[in-house]
Design an enzyme around this catalytic site. Structure first.
Site, PDB file in Angstrom:
ATOM      1  N   ASP A  18       5.873  -0.789  -6.218  1.00 19.18           N
ATOM      2  CA  ASP A  18       4.604  -0.827  -5.496  1.00 19.18           C
ATOM      3  C   ASP A  18       4.760  -0.273  -4.082  1.00 19.18           C
ATOM      4  O   ASP A  18       5.811  -0.441  -3.461  1.00 19.18           O
ATOM      5  CB  ASP A  18       4.113  -2.291  -5.443  1.00 19.18           C
ATOM      6  CG  ASP A  18       2.634  -2.383  -5.099  1.00 19.18           C
ATOM      7  OD1 ASP A  18       1.956  -1.334  -5.098  1.00 19.18           O
ATOM      8  OD2 ASP A  18       2.163  -3.496  -4.828  1.00 19.18           O
ATOM      9  N   ASN A  66      -4.686   0.123 -14.148  1.00 17.73           N
ATOM     10  CA  ASN A  66      -4.661   1.267 -13.224  1.00 17.73           C
ATOM     11  C   ASN A  66      -5.705   2.344 -13.564  1.00 17.73           C
ATOM     12  O   ASN A  66      -5.983   3.218 -12.739  1.00 17.73           O
ATOM     13  CB  ASN A  66      -3.269   1.913 -13.164  1.00 17.73           C
ATOM     14  CG  ASN A  66      -2.266   1.105 -12.356  1.00 17.73           C
ATOM     15  OD1 ASN A  66      -1.064   1.147 -12.593  1.00 17.73           O
ATOM     16  ND2 ASN A  66      -2.757   0.357 -11.370  1.00 17.73           N
TER      17      ASN A  66
END
Ligand code: FPP
Length: 248
Positions: A18, A66
Site C-alpha cells: 500500500d 479496486n
C-alpha cells in the site's frame, strides 16, 4: 527459561503493498507514476525474500474492491500488470521461481488472462520460491467459493456433512494446500487486512509499517523479519507452555 522466538525465517509471507498513490502525490506526480515505482519495489522484494529462503510470497496486487477506482487508474493498472509480466516472467523463470495467480480472472481482458496463463505454465515446474499474485482477489469471494465447492461435493455424495472439517474447507480455497502465511506485512500506515486472506490469517503474525510501498527496501524488509524473529507464536497455548529451557 527462555522465550522461544522464531529461529527461522517465515516460510510464507503475504503483503498488502500500500502507498503507491501517496508516494506519487508527495512528488506532485500522477498516481500511475507511483504504481510504476511500485513494480520496482515488488521486484526488489521478490529478490530479497527469495534470497532469505522464503518458500511462498503472496502479494495483493489488485483487490475485488479496486474496480471502484477511477476508470483511468484501473486501466493503467491492468496495462502495468501485462507489461510487468511480459518483462519479468523470463527473469523470474531463470531464477527458478514458480508464479501462480489467485483471484477471479473472469473480469480481466483476454490479453491479461492469456499472459497470466502463459506465466503460470512456463514456471509450473520450478522448485524455487512460489510467488503468488492475488489479482481481483477478495477473502469473502474465496470463502464463498470454498463453501460452494463443499456444497457441491456433499450434493454429489462425495462427502457427508459430518466429514466437513477445517482441512476439507481449506482445500477448496484458492491457496489450497499452501501453508498459511507466517507473516503478514502491510506498508503505507493503514492497520487493516482489507479482505485479504481472511481464512488463512488466523494465526499469522501481523506487521504494519508506515513506509510507502515504493520505499519498501531491503532495510525495511529486514526490519520486518527482525520483528518476526522477536515474536512468540503461541497458537492458543500459554506463554509458559511454549517457553523452552535454555539450551533446548
Ligand atoms: C496500493 O497503493 C497499490 C495497488 C492497488 C496496486 C499494487 C500494484 C503494484 C505495486 C504493482 C505490482 C505489480 C505486479 C505485477 C504484482 P494505493 O494506490 O492504494 O496507494 P495509496 O493508498 O497511497 O492511494
Amino acid at each position: 527459561m527462555t522465550v522461544q522466538s522464531q529461529a527461522s525465517n517465515p516460510g510464507h509471507i503475504c503483503i498488502i503493498m500500500d502507498g503507491n498513490g501517496r508516494w506519487a502525490r508527495q512528488r506532485l506526480m500522477p498516481r500511475s507514476f507511483g504504481h510504476r515505482q511500485g513494480v520496482d519495489a515488488t521486484r526488489r522484494c521478490v529478490e530479497f525474500f527469495a534470497g532469505a529462503g522464503v518458500d511462498y510470497l503472496t502479494l495483493f496486487a489488485f483487490s475485488s474492491e479496486n474496480w471502484k477506482r477511477p476508470e483511468e487508474e484501473v486501466s493503467n493498472l491492468m496495462e502495468l500488470f501485462i507489461r510487468s509480466l511480459q518483462r519479468y516472467t523470463d527473469e523470474l523463470h531463470e531464477k527458478g521461481l514458480r508464479i501462480r495467480f489467485i483471484g477471479n480472472r473472469d473480469r480481466f481482458a483476454d490479453k491479461l488472462r492469456q499472459q497470466i496463463e502463459q506465466t503460470e505454465l512456463k514456471t509450473v515446474d520450478n522448485r524455487g520460491m512460489t510467488l503468488i499474485i492475488a489479482a481481483n482477489y477478495g477473502g469473502h469471494w474465496d470463502i464463498v467459493n470454498a463453501a460452494r465447492e463443499l456444497a457441491t461435493r456433499v450434493q454429489d455424495g462425495e462427502i457427508s456433512i459430518a466429514q466437513i472439517d477445517d482441512r476439507q474447507f481449506a482445500s477448496g480455497l484458492a491457496l489450497g494446500e499452501v501453508p498459511s502465511p507466517d507473516l503478514f506485512i502491510r506498508t503505507g500506515g493503514e492497520q487493516r487486512i482489507s479482505n485479504f486472506l481472511l481464512w488463512q490469517l488466523a494465526y499469522t503474525e501481523f506487521y504494519f509499517c508506515d513506509c510507502l510501498w515504493p520505499d519498501f527496501d531491503d532495510r525495511e524488509m529486514q526490519l520486518a523479519l527482525d520483528e518476526y524473529h522477536r515474536r512468540q507464536r503461541r497458537y492458543g497455548k500459554t506463554g509458559d507452555q511454549v517457553e523452552v529451557p535454555p539450551g533446548c
